[in-house]
Design an enzyme around this catalytic site. Structure first.
Site, short mmCIF file in Angstrom:
data_model
loop_
_atom_site.label_atom_id
_atom_site.label_comp_id
_atom_site.label_asym_id
_atom_site.label_seq_id
_atom_site.Cartn_x
_atom_site.Cartn_y
_atom_site.Cartn_z
N GLU A 113 0.89 -1.11 -0.15
CA GLU A 113 -0.02 0.01 -0.03
C GLU A 113 0.81 1.15 0.13
O GLU A 113 1.59 1.40 1.17
CB GLU A 113 -0.83 -0.14 1.25
CG GLU A 113 -1.45 -1.19 1.58
CD GLU A 113 -2.62 -1.45 0.32
OE1 GLU A 113 -3.18 -0.68 -0.31
OE2 GLU A 113 -3.02 -2.69 -0.15
N CYS A 146 -1.73 9.20 3.26
CA CYS A 146 -1.26 8.63 1.82
C CYS A 146 -2.50 9.13 0.92
O CYS A 146 -2.20 9.24 -0.24
CB CYS A 146 -1.25 7.21 1.93
SG CYS A 146 -2.58 6.34 2.68
P1 NAD Z 1 9.06 4.24 3.94
O1 NAD Z 1 8.81 3.59 2.53
O2 NAD Z 1 10.54 4.98 3.96
O3 NAD Z 1 9.06 3.59 5.27
C1 NAD Z 1 7.67 2.65 5.69
C2 NAD Z 1 8.53 1.73 6.32
O4 NAD Z 1 9.23 0.76 5.85
C3 NAD Z 1 9.20 2.17 7.66
O5 NAD Z 1 8.86 0.99 8.61
C4 NAD Z 1 10.40 1.56 7.42
O6 NAD Z 1 11.41 1.49 8.42
C5 NAD Z 1 10.43 0.70 6.59
N1 NAD Z 1 11.64 0.52 5.43
C6 NAD Z 1 12.34 1.56 4.83
N2 NAD Z 1 13.46 0.98 4.19
C7 NAD Z 1 13.30 -0.43 4.08
C8 NAD Z 1 13.92 -1.24 3.34
N3 NAD Z 1 14.91 -1.16 2.53
N4 NAD Z 1 13.36 -2.77 3.87
C9 NAD Z 1 12.44 -2.97 4.34
N5 NAD Z 1 11.62 -1.90 5.01
C10 NAD Z 1 11.91 -0.64 5.04
O7 NAD Z 1 7.69 5.19 3.71
P2 NAD Z 1 7.82 6.61 4.65
O8 NAD Z 1 8.39 7.81 3.66
O9 NAD Z 1 8.25 6.60 5.88
O10 NAD Z 1 6.03 6.87 4.63
C11 NAD Z 1 5.50 7.83 3.93
C12 NAD Z 1 5.08 7.00 2.60
O11 NAD Z 1 4.14 6.06 3.15
C13 NAD Z 1 4.41 7.85 1.62
O12 NAD Z 1 4.66 7.68 0.37
C14 NAD Z 1 2.91 7.50 1.73
O13 NAD Z 1 2.14 7.93 0.73
C15 NAD Z 1 2.96 5.99 1.89
N6 NAD Z 1 1.63 5.55 2.80
C16 NAD Z 1 0.92 4.73 1.93
C17 NAD Z 1 -0.30 4.34 2.54
C18 NAD Z 1 -1.27 3.46 1.73
O14 NAD Z 1 -2.17 2.72 2.29
N7 NAD Z 1 -1.37 3.47 0.44
C19 NAD Z 1 -0.31 4.52 4.07
C20 NAD Z 1 0.28 5.14 4.74
C21 NAD Z 1 1.45 6.00 4.00
#
Ligand code: NAD
Length: 536
Positions: free
Chosen positions: A274, A308
Site C-alpha cells: 500500500e 497517503c
Molecule cells: P518508507 O517506505 O520510507 O518507510 C515505511 C516503512 O518501511 C518503515 O517502517 C521503514 O522503516 C520501512 N523501510 C524503509 N526502508 C526499508 C527497506 N529497505 N526494507 C524494508 N523496510 C524498509 O515510507 P515513509 O516515507 O516513511 O512513509 C510515507 C509513505 O508511505 C508515503 O509515500 C505515503 O504515501 C505512504 N503511505 C501509504 C499508505 C497506503 O495505504 N497506501 C498509507 C500510509 C503511508
C-alpha cells in the site's frame, strides 16, 4: 492561527504535554520494554525515541538485529499452530474484547498517538475509529468469508469440489509513521482473524502506538506471542523478515514497496504493498461549492497532509474558479495550527525535519519557477519547531517538483480546467493511482467519470473518508500506488492459501473401457455443444 495559540507556546506547555503523554503510555503499556520482542540472550542496543510533538525523549527501546529475528519468528510459528486450531468464534470473541479495550481507553490512546506523531487530535481519532471499524468488520464477517465453499465440480453430480482457505502462518507487517496506531492494528487484525500470527516492524520513529496495540491485545486475552513487535531499521530487518514470513504486508513509499515486492517475488511469497499517491480532486462547475470547499480543506490537510490518500492536486472548473478559490483559500487561512492535545487544532506539526525540508523544497522550487503562494508557505516557530502552515499554490507547471512528486505534507496545487475530458486527462497524468475525488451536482456524470479515473478509490462528493470508511469494499492503489488490497473480502482472503479439494465419486474422469476414447470424446463434445447452445 490565533494570537492565543502563539502565546500558549512555551516550554511549560510542552512539559505538560510530556507529562500527559507519559501518564497515558504508562496506563496503556506499563511493561513497555517487555513488549518489544528481543532475544533475551542477546544484549539489546537501546535507542532513545523522541516525541514529534515536544521533541523530548519518550523512552529507550531495545533495537533488534537481523539475526534475532529467527527466534521471534520461531515463537510466532509456534503460536500460529495453536491459533489456527482456535475456533473462529473464539477468535471473534477475543478480537471484540480487543475492541472493548480500545473503546475504553480512547483518550489515553489519542494522547500516545499525538505525543509520538504530533498530529491533531481529530486526525488521531481517525486512527482509533479505523481500528474499531476494521476489527469489528473482520470479527463479524471473517467466518463467512473464510468458510469452505462448495462449487460445481469437473463432472456435475460426480465431482464434489470445495474451496478451503488455509492461513498462511506468519504474516510480516512493515508499517510507516503517519498512522502509527491503525496501521499497526488494522491489517494485523484481518490476518489474525484469518488464523495467522504477526511480526510487526513499525517505523522507528513511531514504535509506541504499536506497543500499545500489543499491550491492549494481551489485555483482551489474545495469546502473548500472536502479535509481536520488533523495533529496528527497515534496511536491516526488511530482508530477514521477508525470508522468514509466509506473507508480507507493507505500507510505505513506492520506492520501498517496489523493493519489498521484488524480494517477496524472489521468495515466491505473496505481498501486499500500500504505497504513495499524488491524489487529485475534480471540482466540476455544478459542484455544491460550500460543501466542496469544506471537503477539499479536510482532504488536503488532514493529518497535516501526511496521509497517503490526502489530496495534493485540486482541479477547479474555469466557470467556478473565481468563486471557489477565494472561499477555499479563506478557509485554509482560518485553519488552527497548533501543537496541543486538545480538540481545537485543525492541523498539527510535521513529524520530522526531513518532512519540513521536503515541503519547503517543493514550495521554493515552485515559487522560483513562477508559482504563486495563495496561503501559508512557511513554518510558524512560535507554535512549534515543525509547525507548517497549510499551503496553497497556484500556477504550478510540469517542470516543478511539486507537479508530479508526492509531497506528503500540507501542500496543495490548484489547476484550472474547461472540460471533463481535460480534467480526466490531467488527473491521470501521473504514475500514481491511489485516491481521487469528484465533486458534482450530477452524481450520474461523476460516477461515469469515476470509471475512467486511474485510481484505486474514487470519492464522489467527499475527499477520502467515504471510500476509506466503506470497509466492505477493497482499498488499494493502481499503477505505482500499490499491489493488492486491504478492507473487504480481498483484505482477508490474501492472508490465506486458497486450496481446492475435489472428490471424485462413482467413476473416474476419463473414457470408460466399455465406450473407448472416441465415443467418450464424442459424448463430451455433444455435452459441450448443448452447454454452448443453451448457454448453460
Ligand atoms: P518508507 O517506505 O520510507 O518507510 C515505511 C516503512 O518501511 C518503515 O517502517 C521503514 O522503516 C520501512 N523501510 C524503509 N526502508 C526499508 C527497506 N529497505 N526494507 C524494508 N523496510 C524498509 O515510507 P515513509 O516515507 O516513511 O512513509 C510515507 C509513505 O508511505 C508515503 O509515500 C505515503 O504515501 C505512504 N503511505 C501509504 C499508505 C497506503 O495505504 N497506501 C498509507 C500510509 C503511508
Amino acid at each position: 492561527m490565533t494570537e492565543t495559540i502563539s502565546s500558549k507556546n512555551s516550554a511549560a506547555k510542552f512539559l505538560k504535554l510530556d507529562e500527559r503523554g507519559r501518564r497515558a503510555l504508562e496506563s496503556l503499556a506499563p511493561r513497555l520494554q517487555e513488549l518489544c520482542s528481543v532475544n533475551p540472550e542477546s544484549v539489546p542496543v537501546m535507542e532513545a525515541k523522541t516525541s514529534a510533538l515536544t521533541d523530548s525523549v519518550i523512552a529507550e527501546l531495545p533495537v533488534i538485529k537481523g539475526e534475532d529475528l529467527e527466534s521471534v519468528f520461531s515463537r510466532a510459528r509456534k503460536v500460529a499452530k495453536a491459533w489456527v486450531a482456535t475456533d473462529i468464534r473464539e477468535r471473534k470473541r477475543l478480537v471484540l474484547a480487543f475492541v472493548d479495550t480500545v473503546l475504553a481507553n480512547r483518550d489515553a490512546i489519542l494522547d500516545v498517538i499525538q505525543w509520538e506523531n504530533g498530529k491533531s487530535r481529530g486526525s488521531a481519532f481517525e486512527e482509533v475509529y479505523d481500528v474499531v471499524l476494521n476489527s469489528r468488520f473482520y470479527a463479524k464477517h471473517a467466518a463467512k468469508m473464510l468458510r469452505s465453499k462448495r462449487v460445481p465440480g469437473a463432472m456435475p453430480g460426480l465431482t464434489h469440489t470445495q474451496i478451503n482457505y488455509i492461513p498462511k502462518g506468519v504474516v510480516g507487517i512493515i508499517s510507516p509513521w503517519n498512522y502509527p496506531f491503525n496501521l499497526a492494528a488494522s491489517d494485523a487484525i484481518a490476518a489474525i482473524m484469518a488464523g495467522n500470527a504477526i511480526v510487526l516492524k513499525p517505523d522507528s520513529q513511531t514504535p509506541f502506538s504499536a506497543l500499545v496495540v500489543k499491550s491492549l491485545m494481551e489485555r483482551a486475552g489474545l495469546p502473548k506471542d500472536l502479535f509481536q513487535v520488533v523495533i529496528g531499521a527497515g534496511r536491516e530487518l526488511g530482508t530477514p523478515m521477508i525470508e522468514l514470513s509466509n506473507y508480507m504486508m507493507f505500507t510505505g513509499s513506492s520506492a520501498t514497496g517496489r523493493s519489498i515486492a521484488e524480494r517477496a517475488g524472489k521468495n515466491l511469497i505473496g505481498c501486499s504493498a500500500e504505497l504513495g499517491g499524488k491524489n487529485a480532486m475534480i471540482i466540476r462547475a455544478d459542484a455544491p461549492i460550500d460543501r466542496a470547499v469544506a471537503g477539499a480543506v479536510k482532504a488536503c490537510f488532514s493529518s497535516s497532509g501526511q496521509l497517503c490518500i490526502s489530496i495534493e492536486r485540486l482541479f477547479v472548473h474555469r466557470d467556478i474558479w473565481d468563486e471557489f478559490v477565494p472561499k477555499f483559500v479563506a478557509q485554509v487561512k482560518k485553519m488552527n495550527l497548533d501543537a496541543s492535545m486538545d480538540w481545537k487544532a485543525d492541523i498539527g506539526p510535521l513529524i520530522n525535519d526531513s518532512q519540513v525540508e521536503k515541503v519547503t523544497e517543493h514550495i521554493n522550487d515552485a515559487v522560483a519557477k513562477g508559482a504563486k503562494v495563495l496561503a501559508g508557505g512557511r513554518l510558524v516557530p512560535e507554535v512549534s519547531k515543525r509547525a507548517f502552515l497549510p499551503t496553497v499554490l497556484e500556477g504550478v507547471t510540469p517542470d516543478m517538483q511539486v507537479f508530479g512528486e508526492e509531497t506528503f505534507g500540507p501542500l496543495v496545487s490548484l489547476y484550472k480546467f474547461d472540460t471533463d475530458e481535460q480534467a480526466l486527462s490531467l488527473v491521470n497524468d501521473t504514475n500514481y493511482g491511489l485516491n481521487s475525488a469528484i465533486w458534482s451536482g450530477d452524481v450520474k456524470i461523476a460516477q461515469s467519470m469515476a470509471l475512467r479515473v486511474e485510481a484505486g478509490t474514487v470519492n464522489i462528493n467527499d475527499g477520502y473518508a467515504a471510500a476509506w470508511g466503506s470497509i466492505h469494499a477493497p482499498s488499494g492503489g493502481f499503477k505505482d500506488s500499490g499491489l493488492s488490497h486491504r478492507h473487504g473480502e480481498e483484505g482477508i482472503v490474501k492472508y490465506t492459501d486458497v486450496q481446492t479439494v475435489a472428490t471424485q465419486r462413482l467413476m473416474p474422469i476419463g473414457a470408460p473401457k466399455l465406450l473407448g476414447e472416441k465415443v467418450w470424446a464424442n459424448l463430451l463434445h455433444s455435452y459441450l455443444k448443448v452447454q454452448q447452445r443453451f448457454d448453460l
